[in-house]
Scaffold this active site. Structure first.
Site, PDB file in Angstrom:
ATOM      1  N   SER A  71       3.251  20.292 -17.068  1.00 57.66           N
ATOM      2  CA  SER A  71       2.804  19.034 -17.662  1.00 57.66           C
ATOM      3  C   SER A  71       3.873  18.575 -18.656  1.00 57.66           C
ATOM      4  CB  SER A  71       1.429  19.237 -18.306  1.00 57.66           C
ATOM      5  OG  SER A  71       0.920  18.013 -18.763  1.00 57.66           O
TER       6      SER A  71
ATOM      7  N   ASP B  72      -4.733  22.794 -18.166  1.00 55.00           N
ATOM      8  CA  ASP B  72      -4.871  22.734 -16.708  1.00 55.00           C
ATOM      9  C   ASP B  72      -4.075  23.889 -16.101  1.00 55.00           C
ATOM     10  OD1 ASP B  72      -5.512  21.890 -14.167  1.00 55.00           O
ATOM     11  OD2 ASP B  72      -4.038  20.262 -14.114  1.00 55.00           O
TER      12      ASP B  72
ATOM     13  N   HIS C 130       1.931  16.779 -13.971  1.00 44.62           N
ATOM     14  CA  HIS C 130       1.138  15.650 -14.469  1.00 44.62           C
ATOM     15  C   HIS C 130       2.039  14.461 -14.745  1.00 44.62           C
ATOM     16  CE1 HIS C 130      -2.033  18.630 -16.233  1.00 44.62           C
ATOM     17  NE2 HIS C 130      -2.187  18.442 -14.938  1.00 44.62           N
TER      18      HIS C 130
END
Lengths: 291, 198
Positions: free
Chosen positions: B12, B131, B39
């Site tokens: 991310s 995540d 992401h």
């Protein structure tokens, strides 16, 4: 910011022996076969990984441990089947999803459509209708709406009813407004709806030329000849064999030089109909039937 | 012969630099298909794939639905879709965001662990959210292997730290050693050549 990690969810399979991939596949195929034979809904050719994910979400929501346990509940309790039907058949979407597509449609497809006296559009798998209203707005702004008819179809009666109502969540309007602007919208997006019933009620004039109808891409046939077929992010839920079948249905339903629109990450590369279409210039998945 | 059928990589915040460093270090004959979930904005185009392609002889692909999974390839999950590993190919979905993310690292990791139990290599890199930790746990529960970027070497340590909390048995590897470590684990030829040289 402190991050909390929940305790890892204990694998339900710890209670039922080690994970057996082949056994799970048998269970899922039996469940889908049972659903088809008992209720008539055919999910047997849906993409395995995504149907598996949706089934497990339902299994966990019901506090069950195996696919087989879910099968018993589904077959014996019709209300549970209705719940599963929503789980399996709803495709999430947004108004003016992928704004660059709508921009390309304005620039490259609208000029072709202007040459037609009458425009027939099939929106296959319209779900809750966000993209149908988006297309209706675009056609109105381009002055083509009055000679267009949009056939909006879905397998699911509940979502089709929602489509007809044209009420979308107010809290999505900011996102949709951004999309609309990026999509080349020509007015203020708020011109198209009024805040009502706790949602955004879209102008009924947008559905004046829309026919909402039940249609099952898995089992139903072609029902007319179209100039444009839109089917974005629906076929991704099907496996390759069913995708090929539906592409046959679309091919048969398109007029010569008709336009097929797929989702931005869908491709004809893996379909037997690749050679029958030419992609309209640019990165968007807009194809023209050429042979 | 490698024991792994797929390597899944989640990143991310800070991911572009970390992925660049990782991909740069992979040899032409890296034997395992690699799927990357990074992401990014829902409107992002395939810029990430072209940036990474400039750094590696491996093929870098912005995934489309039903893309076949082949060795010698780095697959990038497209913006605004979840990417599922299915038997031999990827399926995309527009299912709702999972913990504010689409693509979700957890979704891809979980499907990889199920499609290739015991043969999935999960790698968590830098990121400012958690995540990936559930997905990494799932991969290990299914007999696969977990690797986490050393949080001290991460631009944002939150994601690798969360992954280590969920999967304490994961191997911790600094970013600069990550590519070499994957090469060793997967037993590609470049590695044996390097070993012979040293």
């Amino acid at each position: 910011m402190a991050v909390q990690v929940d305790e890892p969810v204990p694998s339900v399979l710890e209670e039922t022996g080690p994970y057996d991939q082949d056994l799970e596949r048998i269970e899922i195929e039996l469940l889908l076969e049972g659903v088809y034979r008992h209720y008539g809904f055919d999910f047997r050719s849906y993409a395995y990984a995504s149907i598996r994910r949706r089934l497990w979400k339902r299994i966990e929501a019901e506090g069950l441990a195996t696919v087989s346990a879910l099968q018993a509940v589904i077959l014996h309790q019709p209300p549970m089947m209705e719940r599963l039907l929503l789980d399996l058949s709803i495709n999430v979407t947004a108004m003016f999803r992928d704004p660059t597509f709508y921009q390309a449609f304005r620039e490259r497809v609208v000029p072709l459509l202007r040459t037609y006296p009458y425009i027939r559009i099939w929106h296959a798998g319209c779900a809750t209708g966000e993209e149908v209203y988006s297309m209706a707005i675009l056609l109105q702004e381009e002055g083509l709406y009055d000679r267009s008819r949009i056939y909006a179809t879905d397998i699911n009666e509940v979502v089709l009813q929602k489509s007809k109502e044209g009420i979308f969540p107010l809290d999505r309007m900011q996102e949709y407004t951004e999309n609309y602007i990026a999509a080349g919208g020509k007015r203020a997006f708020s011109d198209y709806y009024t805040a009502k019933y706790g949602g955004a009620l879209f102008n009924p004039s947008l559905t004046k030329n829309v026919v909402f109808s039940l249609h099952n891409l898995v089992t139903d046939r072609s029902f007319a000849e179209f100039n444009v077929i839109l089917c974005r992010n629906v076929l991704i839920y099907f496996d390759k064999s069913l995708q090929a079948r539906v592409h046959g249905l679309f091919y048969d339903s398109l007029a010569t030089f008709g336009i097929l629109v797929l989702g931005s990450k869908e491709s004809l590369r893996f379909s037997p109909y690749e050679d029958h279409y030419e992609q309209i210039n640019g990165p968007e998945k807009i194809f023209r039937k050429v042979r | 012969m490698t024991q792994f059928s797929i390597a899944v990589v989640g990143a991310s915040w800070g991911g572009l630099a970390a992925l660049s460093e990782l991909v740069k270090g992979l040899p032409r004959d890296f034997p395992v298909p690699m799927a990357v979930v990074q992401h990014r904005s829902r409107h992002a185009d395939n810029l990430l794939a072209s940036l990474l392609q400039d750094l590696t002889p491996l093929r870098v692909v912005d995934v489309e639905d039903k893309e076949p999974i082949e060795p010698g390839t780095v697959y990038i999950a497209p913006a605004n879709y979840h990417m599922l590993v299915d038997g031999g190919y990827f399926s995309l979905t527009t299912d709702p965001l999972v913990r504010f993310s689409r693509p979700s690292i957890d979704v891809t990791f979980t499907s990889a662990g199920d499609a290739y139990p015991g043969a999935t290599l999960g790698v968590i890199l830098t990121g400012a959210n958690d995540d990936g930790s559930r997905g990494l746990r799932h991969i290990v529960n299914r007999g696969g292997k977990a690797i986490v970027q050393d949080p001290d070497s991460a631009e944002s340590r939150t994601m690798p730290a969360a992954a280590l909390q969920a999967v304490p048995e994961a191997q911790v590897v600094p970013l600069r050693d990550m590519a070499a470590h994957l090469v060793t684990l997967t037993g590609s030829k470049a590695n044996s050549a390097r070993k012979n040289a040293t």
